[in-house]
Design an enzyme around this catalytic site. Structure first.
Site, PDB file in Angstrom:
ATOM      1  CB  CYS A 146      87.953  31.482  14.247  1.00 36.75           C
ATOM      2  SG  CYS A 146      88.737  29.891  13.900  1.00 36.75           S
ATOM      3  CG  HIS A 429      87.838  28.344  17.852  1.00 43.76           C
ATOM      4  ND1 HIS A 429      87.179  28.907  16.773  1.00 43.76           N
ATOM      5  CD2 HIS A 429      87.538  29.114  18.934  1.00 43.76           C
ATOM      6  CE1 HIS A 429      86.499  29.977  17.193  1.00 43.76           C
ATOM      7  NE2 HIS A 429      86.710  30.115  18.493  1.00 43.76           N
TER       8      HIS A 429
END
Length: 473
Positions: A146, A429
């Site tokens: 990510c 994230h």
């Protein structure tokens, strides 16, 4: 505009029709691809009076003569030679000097050109499909990737980079031309997949998820070959990957330069690659005597992004103020040659040159003295429009020592991209938010793409901010 009977007469003869089509094609190519200087000297300069753009300048379709409107030189050419069609070098419209009007049936020429060269056009072009024409497609997380996909989304939705990729600037000069061996070719492959057709042999709906991610897979492969630290399943820093990406784009540009310029590749101070022309700015660092304000030590260094301290701050402008504020240098043996004093000097950072796209990093990850790291979760308020006037340096004259920023105009930047970080230092994230043409914001959470309001975007815990120049007053 009117329907011109004279162009219809020309088209009745195949030879004269072919000549008109060839000249139209050549004239359009010149107008679309010439530099401003070439346009002024070759297409806007009258062949008789040598004035540039006197009213309008027309290019003769039959002999290449350029004549002006104000002094009727093209009209004289038309009457004496009998050449009646001219292309306006300003707007590319076709003018008939017998009808004394622009052609209303220009589609006649456009259709004829398309028909004549259709076989060649059809083999060299592909009509883009409607799906994903705006680049709204996610990138599958392939194991803590990510940090890569969030940066890629902000890059491939940047208008400067999109134009650069779609004009095939890199591909036309690349010596490798392979997405599995060239990082920039892999980037172009991603843009092609997100904005163009995936497979010309079958509809996009039948393409597998793997085919949709081919460019991303190629890019991962290239990145791992270049830097083995990027391989594996551990989460890494998005800002570091941003610096890796722009450095690699620059390196690929250097490798694509002609071999005759190899001696200048690394020595040149000015680089024409997309990275340096769009993202590079310069910082001015000044050391000033506190007594006489003598500025004896000033250095100017390039930057690709600005890293801003956010500790004990609430707004982006506060972070920029802290970055720009004057700092007293303790234990710095500074001697002023102007007033002959020795004391602690004052240091200040100012922006010498702003880039077209300003990238700001909010320093959320703090390195502690015990060797551990921690994340700062403080919310920093950031504006959709940012005025950078107050942070630009001014070279003041002796008579204007008290004038601060009066010579700098308002420089307004518009927010177009955000990378946010959720979670802790070790378990986090990254998510990207991009503003596409039309002003709509979208959230890119790996493979998932969703529409989001601007109000929600401004509540995000931003890590990287992408601003593009919008207005200079």
């Amino acid at each position: 505009m009117s329907t011109c009977p004279h162009i219809q007469q020309v088209f009745q003869n195949e030879k004269s029709k072919d000549g008109v089509l060839k000249t139209c094609n050549a004239a359009r190519y010149i107008l679309n691809h010439s530099t401003p200087k070439e346009k002024f000297l070759k297409t806007m300069k009258c062949g008789t009076c040598h004035e540039i753009n006197s009213g309008s300048t027309f290019m003769c379709l039959q002999c290449g003569y350029c004549g002006c409107w104000n002094h009727s030189h093209f009209l004289s050419h038309s009457k004496h030679i009998g050449h009646i069609f001219g292309i306006n070098s300003n707007n590319g419209l076709l003018f008939c000097f017998k009808c004394e009007d622009y052609l209303g049936n220009i589609e006649l020429i456009n259709d004829a050109i398309l028909t004549k060269y259709w076989d060649d056009v059809s083999t060299k072009t592909v009509v883009p499909i409607m799906e994903r024409r705006d680049g709204l497609s996610g990138l599958i997380n392939m194991g803590s990737t990510c940090f890569m996909s969030s940066i890629l989304q902000c890059l491939i939705h940047n208008p400067y980079f999109i134009k650069h990729s779609m004009t095939q600037f890199h591909f036309n000069k690349c010596k490798v031309r392979s997405p599995d061996n060239c990082f920039s070719c892999a980037l172009d492959k991603i843009v092609h997949e997100l904005y163009g057709v995936l497979n010309t042999d079958q509809p996009s709906s039948s393409s597998s998820a793997t085919n949709r991610q081919a460019g991303f897979i190629y890019l991962l492969t290239c990145a791992w070959k270049i830097n083995q630290n990027l391989a594996g399943y551990s989460q890494q820093d998005a800002h570091e990957f941003w610096q890796f990406i722009i450095n690699q784009i620059h390196q690929n540009y250097v490798l694509s330069l002609p071999s005759t310029k190899e001696a200048d590749k690394e020595n040149t101070k000015h680089c024409d690659c997309i990275v340096h022309t769009v993202f590079e700015g310069s910082l001015e660092s000044s050391i000033v005597c506190p007594s006489c304000q003598n500025n004896s030590k000033t250095t100017i260094d390039p930057f690709m992004d600005l890293s801003l301290d956010i500790k004990d701050k609430k707004k982006l402008y506060e972070c920029l103020d802290s970055f720009h504020k004057k700092e007293l240098l303790k234990d710095f043996n500074y001697h002023c040659g102007e007033c002959n004093s020795t004391q602690d000097a004052i240091k200040q950072l100012g922006i010498h040159k702003l880039p077209s796209v300003l990238v700001l990093q909010l320093k959320r990850f703090e390195h502690l003295l015990n060797g551990s790291n921690r994340k700062l979760d403080d919310f920093i308020e950031f504006p959709t429009y940012l005025n950078m006037k107050s942070y630009c340096s001014i070279r003041e004259s002796e008579s204007e020592k008290h004038v601060v920023n009066d010579k700098v105009p308002d420089i307004i930047y518009e927010l177009i991209g955000i990378v946010s970080h959720k979670g802790t230092v070790n378990e986090g994230h990254y998510i990207a938010f991009c503003k596409i043409s039309g002003g709509q914001w979208f959230k890119f959470n790996d493979s998932m793409v969703s529409s989001i309001s601007q109000e929600e975007v401004l509540k995000e815990q931003a890590y990287l901010l992408f601003y593009t120049i919008r207005q200079v007053n």
